[in-house]
Design an enzyme around this catalytic site. Structure first.
Site, PDB file in Angstrom:
ATOM      1  N   LYS A 125       0.838  -1.194   0.000  1.00 46.87           N
ATOM      2  CA  LYS A 125       0.000   0.000   0.000  1.00 46.87           C
ATOM      3  C   LYS A 125       0.880   1.254   0.000  1.00 46.87           C
ATOM      4  O   LYS A 125       0.681   2.178  -0.765  1.00 46.87           O
ATOM      5  CB  LYS A 125      -0.896  -0.050   1.233  1.00 46.87           C
ATOM      6  CG  LYS A 125      -1.948   0.999   1.315  1.00 46.87           C
ATOM      7  CD  LYS A 125      -2.939   0.592   2.407  1.00 46.87           C
ATOM      8  CE  LYS A 125      -3.711   1.783   2.913  1.00 46.87           C
ATOM      9  NZ  LYS A 125      -4.651   1.402   3.978  1.00 46.87           N
ATOM     10  N   LYS A 148       7.849  -0.910  12.179  1.00 47.74           N
ATOM     11  CA  LYS A 148       8.442  -0.451  10.924  1.00 47.74           C
ATOM     12  C   LYS A 148       9.578   0.549  11.176  1.00 47.74           C
ATOM     13  O   LYS A 148      10.476   0.692  10.357  1.00 47.74           O
ATOM     14  CB  LYS A 148       7.373   0.181  10.025  1.00 47.74           C
ATOM     15  CG  LYS A 148       6.350  -0.831   9.517  1.00 47.74           C
ATOM     16  CD  LYS A 148       5.400  -0.229   8.486  1.00 47.74           C
ATOM     17  CE  LYS A 148       4.374  -1.257   8.056  1.00 47.74           C
ATOM     18  NZ  LYS A 148       3.499  -0.833   6.993  1.00 47.74           N
ATOM     19  N   GLY A 206      -4.990  -2.538   5.236  1.00 47.15           N
ATOM     20  CA  GLY A 206      -4.199  -3.660   4.706  1.00 47.15           C
ATOM     21  C   GLY A 206      -4.842  -5.008   4.989  1.00 47.15           C
ATOM     22  O   GLY A 206      -5.030  -5.825   4.089  1.00 47.15           O
ATOM     23  N   ARG A 207      -5.215  -5.241   6.253  1.00 42.29           N
ATOM     24  CA  ARG A 207      -5.742  -6.568   6.617  1.00 42.29           C
ATOM     25  C   ARG A 207      -7.155  -6.803   6.120  1.00 42.29           C
ATOM     26  O   ARG A 207      -7.698  -7.885   6.298  1.00 42.29           O
ATOM     27  CB  ARG A 207      -5.641  -6.764   8.136  1.00 42.29           C
ATOM     28  CG  ARG A 207      -6.361  -5.729   8.966  1.00 42.29           C
ATOM     29  CD  ARG A 207      -5.890  -5.794  10.408  1.00 42.29           C
ATOM     30  NE  ARG A 207      -6.406  -4.707  11.234  1.00 42.29           N
ATOM     31  CZ  ARG A 207      -5.879  -3.489  11.313  1.00 42.29           C
ATOM     32  NH1 ARG A 207      -4.841  -3.183  10.553  1.00 42.29           N
ATOM     33  NH2 ARG A 207      -6.390  -2.580  12.108  1.00 42.29           N
ATOM     34  N   GLU A 263      10.526  -4.885   4.313  1.00 38.17           N
ATOM     35  CA  GLU A 263      10.524  -6.294   3.894  1.00 38.17           C
ATOM     36  C   GLU A 263      10.237  -6.415   2.399  1.00 38.17           C
ATOM     37  O   GLU A 263      10.957  -7.071   1.648  1.00 38.17           O
ATOM     38  CB  GLU A 263       9.441  -7.082   4.650  1.00 38.17           C
ATOM     39  CG  GLU A 263       9.702  -7.312   6.119  1.00 38.17           C
ATOM     40  CD  GLU A 263       9.200  -6.185   7.011  1.00 38.17           C
ATOM     41  OE1 GLU A 263       8.967  -5.062   6.507  1.00 38.17           O
ATOM     42  OE2 GLU A 263       9.065  -6.423   8.220  1.00 38.17           O
ATOM     43  N   GLU A 293      -4.718  -7.587  15.340  1.00 37.79           N
ATOM     44  CA  GLU A 293      -4.228  -6.262  14.954  1.00 37.79           C
ATOM     45  C   GLU A 293      -5.363  -5.240  15.091  1.00 37.79           C
ATOM     46  O   GLU A 293      -5.126  -4.082  15.422  1.00 37.79           O
ATOM     47  CB  GLU A 293      -3.698  -6.309  13.515  1.00 37.79           C
ATOM     48  CG  GLU A 293      -2.867  -5.092  13.146  1.00 37.79           C
ATOM     49  CD  GLU A 293      -2.147  -5.266  11.815  1.00 37.79           C
ATOM     50  OE1 GLU A 293      -1.582  -6.351  11.563  1.00 37.79           O
ATOM     51  OE2 GLU A 293      -2.154  -4.320  11.021  1.00 37.79           O
ATOM     52  N   HIS A 302      -4.858 -34.172  17.459  1.00 34.38           N
ATOM     53  CA  HIS A 302      -3.689 -34.957  17.865  1.00 34.38           C
ATOM     54  C   HIS A 302      -2.613 -34.057  18.466  1.00 34.38           C
ATOM     55  O   HIS A 302      -1.480 -34.482  18.636  1.00 34.38           O
ATOM     56  CB  HIS A 302      -3.126 -35.711  16.662  1.00 34.38           C
ATOM     57  CG  HIS A 302      -4.109 -36.693  16.106  1.00 34.38           C
ATOM     58  ND1 HIS A 302      -4.060 -38.035  16.388  1.00 34.38           N
ATOM     59  CD2 HIS A 302      -5.201 -36.513  15.333  1.00 34.38           C
ATOM     60  CE1 HIS A 302      -5.068 -38.650  15.788  1.00 34.38           C
ATOM     61  NE2 HIS A 302      -5.789 -37.746  15.134  1.00 34.38           N
TER      62      HIS A 302
END
Ligand code: G6Q
Length: 546
Positions: free
Chosen positions: A208, A513, A268-269, A214, A354, A385
């Protein structure tokens, strides 16, 4: 214009819920099942969904009081403010309109006096054309070869949604192989590159802001690798970008025809429905991508227009608040009974934690009640399990969402009834538990000695009364998946509204960030500045080995 600022704990319903909690907290779900006046209130059928809420420690009064809480916190006002583009993300001064991105062509949503639907439609058309052109081979790589692989380069909201959906809809895949690079860990990108043929790979940089360390590091590593293989001119043919930052994209060298816009009013999410979902469209074809959006849009309508009593996201949110704030259950597990949804827990961790991991209310005051829960989970039956032991017999109360599908996807799948029998048996067992009598009788029937029974029985008793929500959906399709994800998005929003927090900012992520750049400078210059003694010593140790 903005969201109202109502402290939920100061409402009448909260006070009543507190009193009511004392009366109901030790009740057994199995008896509540029989005592409820209107069992239909605890089971909702909508489209392909059957949502069973009856295995919860709630009775008719609990439900009534929780619904009153939603009223007192003026949820309807908040819902219309969100859908109609009011600036409800106050700390970032933004509207929140991921619902507009998946709304129908014919709708009208105004922002600053302009209907935003035509421009969103234009982007959707662009996604469609691009997808079809890549799939048909009309768009090729720099050596004129058809693309066989795509790589989504992004992190957080620019990764987790697409990666979860691409995995979930693998059954519907096109011929393209889809890969995801997110971590700034160079080993991640290098492992992916190892598998790729530069001539037939298309890279999509999704950011964005186009400033995220990253994503830019990975994009540059890939760009250098690609240039070393195919020469400088290959970048225009092998890269596409999704971003709001046109200048940075230009500087990177991406062809403007391959650039897809984003809007700052889509968080973003919550952005997988937008051009951020380009890798989804390429991976499953545009029609399936569009059906995903249609499914989400149907859930939006359900959420907006259904009375709270049969409103799936509202009820799920209220029940979750009930456990979080009254039973003090800190965590909640999500267990999808399909391997396709193996990335759903990770996706929901971001979306939920978040959004609602906040301790300051909408007035800017520190809250004195619990907000966002810890979300975790894994697919059934694998989870059975692993951590189910703790859910059945541990000391903590962990409400769970069980998600299952009536039909498998592969026609040859002969194991579906086995999978689903586990699904039903587990929620029943979590509720019923196993009494001392049952344990003793079971041991007797296998000829266990009385002495052995006495020493063993305490360990084999299950207290039961573990609450679950069951979501039984017809089939995992792009449409039902869209509805499922939108359901969780709205649940998040309802909880945020009631907790009086801002769900759509993420200052904790922004902090991350900034932090690393200062330390990176010190590492690069081999000069450690002022830190606490622990951090200084760790940095010295790191530098001495590098
Ligand atoms: C999501 C968050 C965060 C964000 C990433 C990537 O809601 O804001 O996870 O998506 O930090 O940001 P960019 O898309 O700007 O690279």
């Amino acid at each position: 214009m903005t969201l109202k600022k109502i402290n939920p704990t100061q409402t009448k319903s909260w006070e009543k819920l507190n009193d009511h909690f004392d009366k109901i907290k030790n009740k057994k779900i199995k008896s509540l099942l029989e005592e409820r006046n209107n069992p239909d209130n605890f089971n909702i059928t909508w489209e392909d969904f059957n949502v069973d809420l009856s295995k919860n420690i709630i009775d008719d009064t609990t439900l009534d009081l929780l619904l009153q809480l939603a009223e007192e916190c003026e949820l309807s006002d908040a819902i219309s403010k969100q859908f109609y583009g009011q600036v409800i993300n106050e700390t970032e001064n933004r509207a929140v309109l991921h619902t507009a991105v998946r709304s129908l062509k014919s709708s009208e949503i105004e922002l600053d006096g302009v209907n935003i639907i035509p421009s969103l439609e234009k982007t959707r058309e662009k996604i469609k054309d691009f997808t079809n052109n890549v799939l048909s081979g009309k768009l090729k790589g720099s050596t004129n070869k058809k693309f066989t692989d795509i790589v989504n380069i992004g992190i957080g909201g620019s990764d987790l949604g697409p990666v979860m959906i691409v995995e979930a809809l693998k059954y519907y895949s096109t011929s393209l192989k889809t890969h995801f690079v997110s971590n700034v860990d160079g080993d991640h990108v290098l492992e992916i590159i190892k598998k790729l043929d530069p001539e037939t790979t298309l890279f999509i940089v999704v950011s964005k802001t186009f400033t995220t360390q990253e994503t830019l590091s990975n994009a540059n590593t890939i760009k250098n690798w690609l240039i070393s293989k195919l020469g400088k001119n290959c970048v225009v043919k092998h890269f596409a970008a999704v971003s709001t930052n046109e200048n940075a994209i230009k500087e990177f060298g991406i062809n403007s025809e391959n650039v897809f816009p984003m809007n700052d009013w889509v968080g973003g999410r919550f952005s997988l429905w937008s051009a951020v979902g380009l890798s989804i469209s390429l991976s499953v074809g545009y029609n399936n991508f569009n059906n995903l959006l249609l499914g989400a849009n149907k859930m939006d309508d359900h959420f907006k227009n259904t009375s709270y009593r049969s409103n799936i996201p509202v009820l799920l949110a209220l029940i979750s608040i009930w456990y979080n704030n009254f039973f003090k259950a800190e965590t909640q597990a999500v267990i999808p009974y399909t391997q396709y949804l193996n990335r759903l827990p990770a996706y929901l961790q971001q979306a939920i934690m978040e959004s609602n991991g906040k301790s300051v209310d909408r007035n800017g005051d520190t809250v004195d009640y619990q907000t966002g829960n810890i979300i975790w989970g894994d697919t059934g039956t694998n989870a059975q399990h692993a951590f189910f032991q703790l859910i059945h017999q541990g000391t903590k109360l962990i409400p769970c969402d069980f998600i299952g599908f009536k039909k498998p996807l592969h026609k040859e799948n002969t194991q579906h009834d086995k999978l689903m029998s586990n699904f039903f048996a587990q929620t029943e067992a979590l509720m019923m538990g196993k009494t001392e009598n049952e344990v003793v009788n079971e041991l007797k029937s296998s000829n266990t000695s009385t002495e052995k029974i006495d020493s063993l029985k305490a360990f084999k008793i299950f207290p039961g009364n573990k609450p679950t929500n069951t979501l039984l959906i017809n089939k995992l399709s792009p449409e039902s998946l869209g509805s499922l994800i939108a359901m969780y998005e709205h649940k998040i929003f309802v909880q945020g509204v009631i907790w009086n927090i801002f769900s759509y900012d993420q200052w904790g992520v922004e902090l991350g960030k900034q932090l690393a750049s200062k330390v990176l400078k010190e590492i690069n210059e081999n000069k450690i500045s002022n830190h606490d003694s622990s951090t200084s010593s760790l940095l010295k140790n790191y530098l001495s080995n590098s």
